[in-house]
Design an enzyme around this catalytic site. Structure first.
Site, PDB file in Angstrom:
ATOM      1  N   SER A 275     -14.886   0.166   9.459  1.00 23.86           N
ATOM      2  CA  SER A 275     -15.377  -0.204  10.787  1.00 23.86           C
ATOM      3  C   SER A 275     -14.623  -1.408  11.312  1.00 23.86           C
ATOM      4  O   SER A 275     -14.187  -2.270  10.550  1.00 23.86           O
ATOM      5  CB  SER A 275     -16.869  -0.533  10.723  1.00 23.86           C
ATOM      6  N   ASP A 276     -14.472  -1.469  12.642  1.00 23.32           N
ATOM      7  CA  ASP A 276     -14.068  -2.739  13.230  1.00 23.32           C
ATOM      8  C   ASP A 276     -15.216  -3.710  13.011  1.00 23.32           C
ATOM      9  O   ASP A 276     -16.359  -3.320  12.763  1.00 23.32           O
ATOM     10  CB  ASP A 276     -13.750  -2.578  14.715  1.00 23.32           C
ATOM     11  N   TRP A 277     -14.913  -4.983  13.082  1.00 21.41           N
ATOM     12  CA  TRP A 277     -15.883  -6.006  12.712  1.00 21.41           C
ATOM     13  C   TRP A 277     -17.114  -5.947  13.631  1.00 21.41           C
ATOM     14  O   TRP A 277     -17.011  -6.145  14.836  1.00 21.41           O
ATOM     15  CB  TRP A 277     -15.220  -7.372  12.763  1.00 21.41           C
TER      16      TRP A 277
END
Length: 778
Positions: A275-277
């Site tokens: 996932s992106d942050w």
């Protein structure tokens, strides 16, 4: 707007505040008597080693492997951008990630501030891309990291997008070819590479919110926004990051179609998705859709995933697959087999790495216009005026956000050009203020005036127009009226409106050129280096020409222009841009001739050969570019890039160059079959040195229509059909409130932007060389 502390915390991926670095990176534990860890140091294939490790893992071990360890409300950490914890009992080292695509970010110092990715892509040079990646990999390891969050491979759909400087171009062929080379460079240092962001991530406004929805038809998604991943998967990229936006109404980090059906099924991706942050919006939906690793925190894939496994809403085989996908590339890159010797506080920049940055900055600077003024001759250039705050205190070596890198210091154009004047005995004057009248006075008496203008772009904020600041526009117009011998330098992350510079004799796009900006610029202006950059994006003549000019398209999210992005749009609509994709001038000239399209090869490819000759008096580089059309009967945009080569020739020298158009290159996405198909007929081939200058034409004749890929597989049983249900979302919110708060902060910030970041430890100033003659007006 001043960002409140709580909001700043929520901006997980941006690295805009000083990173609180914890203890050093964990190293593989010594082999204990009761746990021999036979997967460490083994010569068995990585898949076998991963299987042995998995068999020894408990449920707790597996859960620990699929999420980060950032504390609640912490934007990253506990080390670098984020970390998956080490497991000493099983000899599993920590997986430590660092930003980003332009060098080591996360507010680290003692690193090389490389030119922005768009400058690298403007080189059109695969070898430079590999060297660039190797610097990132080497410095990541030196800082104790083993997962680099790059390269970014988003298609540059609109120059107003805040992360445009991180984009690699508007064409998937150019993007994928150089991204493969950069990935090989990163991975050559034993560091895992991450391609991002899956998929159709084309704007910052409303990102990570329900309003941030990229609505894209299937063919466009496959041919444009997903296409770069195909070559990266074939090249063995280790991980892929899902994006903040929705894709056709589904959050990207729980989108079964892009992550599982296309990436893992159609393309055969063997690595892990991350996932992106704070880009997750679901637990069960993300796991079943194909997301393998949550970053930087844990709640969706710790407490919530345990519950889902116990309730049989996520199969245990899915968890095993997540773990296997993460540890296998760690084995591939040797992470298990060597101690992690780097530390976050280490100084990792080197002379050799800085040289790579200079080479990229020089080869990526694009000479857009030159009416005989450049290169400057020291014998006749007896006075020079340097104008603009961007030449000194406001020089930009790096863009903002997670791709931001802090230099030790930046050599500014003001410093380098004043030193050049001192070396040649020329008089020198400068003005870095905002008054057009003073700028004109300073420029009027000089043999040459150099005006440096800038525009800062950053993650988390889109631009609303292509305009330079009012000050820069007025100064440009005043100086070009006062002195016809004006050079304009663009220190920007994307195309801008260059009409205020129409009176200049020379115009260069330097992008964000890194820490040795001034040194490289002086070399280019005085001809010690010959410009060879080519535009990886189109410079429009006006904002109204943009494919996504309408507000419902940008930042509205409607990708109704379809495949007609960038140069394809201009060809389709019959528009003449200010500067075309693929274009760029040199201090020498080249000719292309004798095109021959060879017979179809056994693999369905066609060799395309031509003669390239340097017809000028200087050594220089050029980039022959091969474009192809679909045959009659296949709806498509005109002429798409299929291959290119960067070659250097001595004056009068020539070379026979062979480019290749593959069966896949000649294919289109057939939505009725959900696969790539090469249509029968005559495919027109074009070769030249830009998308609009294609003097050579040939034909590849395809006898029969054939499929050139397997079909996209259906969604696997139990996978997510869309977003998580309302009931599951309530449960997620109850357990993952802190993560949801951080995700909301990422979205909220996209409407307001963030403060500018520190460019260098020693801030750029308006100080000139102490040995320069003449005067300076601050």
């Amino acid at each position: 707007m001043r960002v409140r502390p709580a909001l700043a915390l929520a901006l997980a991926p941006l690295a805009l505040t000083a990173l609180s670095v914890g203890p050093g990176v964990a190293v593989p534990a010594a082999v204990a008597a009761e746990s021999p860890c036979p997967w460490v140091g083994s010569t068995a294939p990585s898949a076998e080693r991963a299987a042995k490790l998995l068999a020894a893992m408990t449920l707790d071990d597996k859960i620990q492997m699929v999420h980060g360890t950032a504390a609640p409300l912490a934007p990253y950490g506990p080390v670098q951008a984020g970390q998956v914890a080490a497991n000493g009992r099983l000899c599993i080292p920590a997986l430590t990630a660092t930003d980003g695509p332009a060098g080591i970010g996360n507010a680290a110092t003692g690193v090389t501030q490389l030119p922005a990715p768009i400058a690298l892509w403007a080189t059109w040079d695969r070898d430079l891309a590999r060297r660039y990646g190797a610097v990132i990999g080497e410095e990541a390891r030196g800082k104790g990291a083993n997962l680099a969050l790059g390269p970014g491979i988003d298609i540059a759909r609109d120059p107003r997008a805040g992360r445009h400087f991180e984009d690699l171009g508007e064409d998937p062929e150019l993007v994928s070819e150089l991204a493969v080379a950069e990935t090989h460079g990163i991975q050559s240092q034993g560091v895992l590479a991450t391609a991002k962001h899956l998929a159709a991530y084309t704007q910052e406004t409303s990102r990570n919110t329900d309003a941030g929805d990229a609505r894209v038809d299937e063919r466009t998604l496959q041919e444009l926004y997903l296409a770069p991943y195909e070559k990266l998967v074939a090249a063995g990229v280790d991980s892929v990051m899902c994006s903040y936006n929705k894709v056709n109404g589904v959050h990207a980090c729980n989108d079964t179609y892009t992550m599982t059906q296309v990436l893992k099924g159609q393309m055969g991706f063997r690595g892990f998705t991350v996932s992106d942050w704070f880009g997750m919006h679901a637990s069960v939906a993300s796991a079943n859709a194909g997301l393998d690793l949550q970053m930087p925190d844990a709640c969706y894939y710790d407490t919530r995933l345990r519950t889902a496994l116990a309730e049989k809403r996520v199969a245990p085989q899915r968890l095993d697959g997540m773990v296997t996908r993460i540890v296998t590339p760690m084995f591939e890159r040797g992470v298990f087999d060597r101690p992690a010797t780097g530390t976050p506080g280490a100084r990792v920049t080197t002379t050799a790495n800085a040289q790579v940055g200079r080479d990229v900055a020089a080869a990526g600077t694009v000479l857009l216009k030159n009416d005989g003024l450049l290169p400057l001759d020291p014998a006749t250039t007896r006075s020079i005026a340097v104008i603009g705050s961007a030449a000194g205190r406001n020089a930009l070596g790096s863009g903002g956000g997670s791709a931001h890198v802090i230099a030790d210091r930046i050599t500014t154009p003001l410093q380098a050009l004043s030193a050049e004047a001192a070396r040649t005995g020329a008089s020198f004057t400068s003005y870095t203020g905002a008054l057009p009248s003073v700028a004109a006075d300073k420029a009027r008496g000089a043999d040459v005036a150099v005006v440096v203008v800038s525009k800062l772009m950053t993650e988390s904020k889109d631009e609303w127009d292509l305009q330079l600041s009012l000050t820069d526009r007025l100064v440009l117009e005043a100086v070009t009226r006062a002195n016809p011998n004006t050079v304009v330098v663009l220190d920007t992350g994307a195309p801008v409106d260059v009409s205020p510079a129409r009176g200049a004799k020379a115009l260069l796009s330097a992008w964000y050129p890194g820490q040795d900006y001034g040194t490289v610029l002086a070399d280019l202006l005085y001809g010690r280096r010959n410009p060879s950059g080519r535009l990886p994006v189109t410079f429009p003549a006006s904002q109204a020409q943009l494919p996504a000019a309408a507000r419902d398209r940008f930042p509205g999210g409607d990708h109704a222009e379809g495949l007609a992005v960038g140069y394809r749009w201009y060809a389709q609509q019959g528009l003449t841009p200010a500067f075309a994709f693929g274009s760029g001038l040199s201090y020498t000239t080249f000719s292309y001739s004798d095109l021959v399209v060879g017979a179809e090869q056994a693999d369905g490819s066609f060799p395309v050969s031509l003669t390239v000759r340097n017809t000028g008096s200087r050594a220089g580089s050029t980039v022959p570019q091969l474009y192809a059309d679909q045959p009659a009967g296949v709806a498509a945009t005109p002429r798409a890039l299929k291959d290119f080569a960067k070659i250097e020739l001595a004056p009068g020298g020539s070379r026979r160059v062979t480019l290749t158009v593959t069966a896949r290159d000649l294919s289109h996405w057939d939505t009725s079959q959900d696969r790539w198909v090469r249509a029968a007929g005559d495919h027109a081939l074009w070769v030249g040195d830009s998308s609009r200058d294609l003097p050579l034409r040939g034909t590849a004749h395809v006898a029969a229509t054939t499929a050139t890929s397997a079909a996209t597989p259906p969604a696997p049983a139990g996978s997510t059909a869309g977003n998580e249900t309302a009931g599951e979302s309530v449960k997620d919110a109850f357990v993952c409130g802190a993560g949801g708060f951080m995700a909301g902060g990422v979205g909220l910030a996209s409407y307001f932007g963030l403060p500018a970041q520190q460019q260098a430890v020693v801030a750029p100033t308006d100080t000139t060389s102490t040995t320069a003659t003449g005067t300076q007006v601050p």
